[in-house]
Design an enzyme around this catalytic site. Structure first.
Site, PDB file in Angstrom:
ATOM      1  N   ASP A 274       4.298   3.821   1.926  1.00 51.07           N
ATOM      2  CA  ASP A 274       4.401   3.041   0.690  1.00 51.07           C
ATOM      3  C   ASP A 274       4.297   3.901  -0.557  1.00 51.07           C
ATOM      4  O   ASP A 274       4.136   3.371  -1.654  1.00 51.07           O
ATOM      5  CB  ASP A 274       3.297   1.971   0.653  1.00 51.07           C
ATOM      6  CG  ASP A 274       1.910   2.573   0.503  1.00 51.07           C
ATOM      7  OD1 ASP A 274       1.179   2.188  -0.438  1.00 51.07           O
ATOM      8  OD2 ASP A 274       1.546   3.438   1.320  1.00 51.07           O
TER       9      ASP A 274
ATOM     10  N   ASP B 271       2.217   5.752   7.617  1.00 49.06           N
ATOM     11  CA  ASP B 271       1.104   6.015   6.716  1.00 49.06           C
ATOM     12  C   ASP B 271       0.017   4.977   7.050  1.00 49.06           C
ATOM     13  O   ASP B 271       0.276   3.990   7.738  1.00 49.06           O
ATOM     14  CB  ASP B 271       1.594   5.868   5.273  1.00 49.06           C
ATOM     15  CG  ASP B 271       0.495   6.077   4.254  1.00 49.06           C
ATOM     16  OD1 ASP B 271      -0.319   6.996   4.444  1.00 49.06           O
ATOM     17  OD2 ASP B 271       0.451   5.310   3.281  1.00 49.06           O
TER      18      ASP B 271
ATOM     19  N   ASP C 261      -3.145   3.741   4.662  1.00 44.32           N
ATOM     20  CA  ASP C 261      -3.485   2.854   3.543  1.00 44.32           C
ATOM     21  C   ASP C 261      -2.223   2.317   2.877  1.00 44.32           C
ATOM     22  O   ASP C 261      -1.351   3.091   2.482  1.00 44.32           O
ATOM     23  CB  ASP C 261      -4.309   3.609   2.501  1.00 44.32           C
ATOM     24  CG  ASP C 261      -5.615   4.134   3.056  1.00 44.32           C
ATOM     25  OD1 ASP C 261      -6.651   3.517   2.814  1.00 44.32           O
ATOM     26  OD2 ASP C 261      -5.576   5.178   3.740  1.00 44.32           O
TER      27      ASP C 261
END
Length: 225
Positions: free
Chosen positions: A174, A15, A17
């Site tokens: 996250d 991922d 960000d």
């Protein structure tokens, strides 16, 4: 949550960000400008940070306690996007350890890529401005395919572009939707505990096979070539 050593890994996907880059300061600033432009008091940056992984939806929820069903949401979302484009590179940086991690993956000859829900209009700017990301073998944005995470299609498209079977890929993220997407794609999944975990997060319930507290720990999960 165990942290196994994965075998037969041929690629690592991330991922963006909250996993590779810390973009929370610029996302928060873009949202806070919506408030100050309307004469509302500024909010502290740490109010925005936990929700940075949720993009416009998360930022507007903090700035105005607004969900996607609110009639003003579409207009404010677009204004937020305009604000974000204006400051997208001002404070954003890669997390500590990301540069060394990618250097080691490259040294090992391990292909890697980015799969984000961020629209390409933002992803492309950030990737182009970060020389470190030039070695990515695939960059998939939220609008690259017909679906975004938690649907597995963006991850499957990344695997296709790398010409590697999903079962031989690791996906690191996250957010719960990262893990849901990775599992649905048949990949091994890793929760990035240093990212934007939200305000009510039970990471152990996501179903990830491993968790890391820093980017460099990714290397410990991959068996030596």
């Amino acid at each position: 949550m165990s942290s196994p050593v994965f075998t037969h890994v041929r690629a690592v996907l991330f991922d963006l960000d909250g996993t590779l880059i810390d973009s929370a300061p610029d996302l928060g600033a873009a949202a806070d400008k919506l408030r100050t432009d309307r004469g509302l008091p500024s909010l502290p940056a740490d109010r925005y940070r936990p929700m940075a992984g949720a993009g416009a939806r998360g930022m507007l929820s903090v700035a105005f306690d607004m969900d996607t069903a609110h009639p003003d949401f579409p207009a404010l979302r677009e204004e937020f996007f305009v604000n974000y484009e204006a400051c997208i590179q001002q404070r954003t940086k890669v997390f500590d350890g990301v540069e060394s991690m990618i250097a080691e993956l490259t040294r090992r000859g391990m292909p890697w890529g980015i799969v984000t829900n961020k629209a390409a209009r933002f992803t492309d700017v950030l990737v182009a401005a970060t020389p470190l990301f030039s070695s990515a073998g695939a960059v998939i944005s939220g609008d690259t395919t017909a679906h975004s995470k938690p649907h597995p299609e963006p991850l499957l498209e990344a695997a296709r572009r790398l010409d590697i079977e999903p079962a031989h890929c690791i996906y690191v993220g996250d957010d719960e939707r990262d893990i849901v997407a990775g599992l649905a794609a048949g990949m091994r999944t890793v929760a990035a505990l240093y990212g934007y975990l939200g305000t009510q997060t039970a990471v152990h319930e996501w179903g990830a096979q491993a968790a890391i507290k820093s980017p460099l720990e990714v290397l410990q999960l991959i068996s030596a070539p």
